[in-house]
Design an enzyme around this catalytic site. Structure first.
Site, mmCIF file in Angstrom:
data_model
loop_
_atom_site.group_PDB
_atom_site.id
_atom_site.type_symbol
_atom_site.label_atom_id
_atom_site.label_comp_id
_atom_site.label_asym_id
_atom_site.label_seq_id
_atom_site.Cartn_x
_atom_site.Cartn_y
_atom_site.Cartn_z
ATOM 1 N N LYS A 1 0.820 -1.213 0.000
ATOM 2 C CA LYS A 1 0.000 0.000 0.000
ATOM 3 C C LYS A 1 0.857 1.268 0.000
ATOM 4 C CE LYS A 1 -4.150 -2.111 1.736
ATOM 5 N NZ LYS A 1 -3.676 -3.510 1.920
HETATM 6 C C1 LIG Z 1 -4.242 -4.598 1.131
HETATM 7 C C2 LIG Z 1 -3.474 -5.856 0.992
HETATM 8 C C3 LIG Z 1 -3.893 -6.893 0.114
HETATM 9 C C4 LIG Z 1 -5.154 -6.798 -0.717
HETATM 10 O O1 LIG Z 1 -5.011 -5.880 -1.779
HETATM 11 P P1 LIG Z 1 -6.308 -5.352 -2.573
HETATM 12 O O2 LIG Z 1 -5.833 -4.258 -3.443
HETATM 13 O O3 LIG Z 1 -7.251 -4.863 -1.501
HETATM 14 O O4 LIG Z 1 -6.879 -6.504 -3.330
HETATM 15 C C5 LIG Z 1 -3.110 -8.031 0.020
HETATM 16 N N1 LIG Z 1 -1.977 -8.175 0.756
HETATM 17 C C6 LIG Z 1 -1.544 -7.209 1.591
HETATM 18 C C7 LIG Z 1 -0.299 -7.431 2.363
HETATM 19 C C8 LIG Z 1 -2.265 -6.024 1.742
HETATM 20 O O5 LIG Z 1 -1.828 -5.067 2.599
#
Ligand SMILES: *Cc1c(COP(=O)(O)O)cnc(C)c1O
Length: 469
Positions: free
Chosen positions: A114
């Site tokens: 993120k």
């Molecule tokens: C947020 C997150 C996901 C999921 O990603 P999306 O874009 O919501 O599908 C998967 N793995 C980790 C480590 C995350 O922080």
């Protein structure tokens, strides 16, 4: 570049990037999508191949911001956003097997993918607000990961304050410390005496309080902002060009809200040579069930080893649904209302078939996650976090197209989930250098009662924007 909501009628007006950046969600409840997608020619790909990570990110963003910032400003912004990452490539690619690769997306400040989009988003917000001479107040609730990534993205920005509510005693210690040890005048965390749902209910109530919302300029940095999708396209470009740039590559993506893999889909529509897109789900498998059976039905959320994928409804799926319904906003609005009321999306057979042509899916329960972490460690010496394990498992289970490499996205650092990793491998992963002293850092904890009025008073006393503005 102009944007419309996934729920709007054909005759409604389109909006600029600047407008949809600040709005996030459309007033009709839909998500914003571009009216037309830009195209990447083979010449573009050859040029992108010569750039470093911030260069690629700025080039991709410039296709979407529509004149809001110059190319030079965007490059400076991207260089600043990725400067603190702890790997010179920002998103390094590692080979696991002949055609199997892992793209590490955990080199940002909070060790999850993120950061790659939020570090850009915080700076884009600040730039627009400075230009407009406005100040906003970001309020959010977190069960752990998103809060720290949002805080790191917003800290020390002049034109915004951020308030994050978390359930006291119900996050991991690493997650809590990543939020409460940030010493920045515009960052405020609230330890709420309640559950994550209580935190989220209070945040919703703050947004529903119209005088408060407009008085303090409340805003959110959640996963439905198009700017996050745009920023995520960059690492698909970086990975494909690293493997040549002209030959097709497949991706396996651990999926929750469908934002990450949707960025891969958009990159493919823009002309990036992507073959298969593999959705990895954990036991919360609504997307896997949809791809397998054609029925999208909400079930209760169950806790798993990969908590960032523990969701009921994948909000970004609405963008894909809008596309496979040939951009019929009224039909999307109707379907989404039915989904909310009945828990079942009334997707037609044709819609399902079109979605299956674009994605395949793989499901992995907690036992499978632990077994995958153990096997990959034994076979390759690579330590995976539980989310990355879901992606690697999907990659290994794919229908192999001879000679087409596949890249699994490693979305969190193993040290974020040390207990599962240690149980699977006997190794307790260490935090990287920039967080090595996390447990010695001073925490600033604000315990706040689980009450709307108490939270409101807390925000009102500390937000720098005043009603008079
Ligand atoms: C947020 C997150 C996901 C999921 O990603 P999306 O874009 O919501 O599908 C998967 N793995 C980790 C480590 C995350 O922080």
């Amino acid at each position: 570049m102009q944007y419309i909501s996934t729920r709007q009628g054909a005759d409604s007006a389109a909006l600029s990037f600047e407008q949809i950046l600040l709005a996030g969600l459309a007033p009709d409840g839909g998500l914003y999508v571009p009216v037309d997608l830009p195209r990447l020619s083979s010449g573009d790909l050859a040029r992108l191949r010569t750039l470093d990570y911030p260069g690629v990110a700025a080039s991709v963003l410039s296709l979407f911001v529509g004149g809001m910032m110059s190319d030079g400003e965007l490059l400076a912004l991207a260089q600043d956003a990725y400067r603190g990452f702890d790997h010179p490539a920002a998103a390094p690619l590692k080979q696991l097997g002949r055609d199997d690769w892992v793209l590490e997306l955990f080199h940002g400040p909070t060790l999850a993918f993120k950061d790659y989009a939020l570090q850009v988003l915080g700076r884009l917000f600040d730039a627009v607000l400075a230009k407009r001479q406005e100040h906003i107040t970001i309020v959010g609730a977190t069960s752990g990961d998103t809060g720290s990534a949002a805080i790191e993205a917003c800290r020390d920005r002049d034109n915004l304050d951020i308030f994050i509510l978390y359930p006291d005693g119900r996050t991991s210690e690493v997650q809590r410390r990543q939020m409460t040890s940030v010493d920045a005048p515009n960052v405020h965390t609230l330890a709420i005496d309640g559950s994550f749902d209580d935190c989220q209910d209070i945040v919703k109530a703050l947004f529903a309080d119209v005088p408060f919302r407009s008085g303090f300029g409340l805003s959110a940095v959640n996963s439905i902002n198009w700017a996050r999708i745009a920023a995520q396209i960059a690492y698909y470009v970086v990975a494909v060009t690293a493997l040549g740039g002209h030959r097709p590559v497949s991706f396996a993506v651990p999926t929750g809200n469908f934002g990450n893999i949707y960025a891969g889909h958009i990159a493919r529509r823009m002309g990036l040579p992507i073959d298969q897109l593999l959705i990895g789900t954990n036991r919360n498998d609504i997307l896997w069930r949809f791809i397998e059976t054609g029925e999208m039905r909400i079930a209760g959320v169950e806790p798993s080893f990969s908590p960032s994928m523990d969701i009921q409804v994948s909000s970004n799926f609405e963008r894909l649904y809008h596309e496979v319904l040939d951009r019929d906003g009224a039909a999307v609005a109707q379907s989404m209302a039915a989904f909310r009321d009945t828990g079942r999306l009334p997707a037609s057979h044709a819609t399902w078939l079109r979605t299956r042509q674009l994605f395949s899916a793989h499901r992995l329960d907690d036992a499978g996650i632990e077994a995958t972490i153990a096997a990959v460690w034994r076979e390759t010496g690579e330590l995976l976090d539980p989310h990355s394990a879901v992606a690697v498992s999907a990659m290994r289970a794919r229908e192999v197209d001879a000679g087409v490499p596949c890249i699994a996205l490693a979305c969190a650092h193993p040290a974020k989930f040390p207990d599962v990793v240690e149980r699977a491998t006997g190794i307790r992963p260490r935090l990287p250098a920039h967080l090595a002293d996390l447990f010695e850092r001073k925490e600033r904890i604000n315990r706040v009662p689980n009450q709307f009025e108490a939270v409101k008073a807390f925000v009102a006393a500390r937000a720098r924007r005043r009603h008079a503005q």
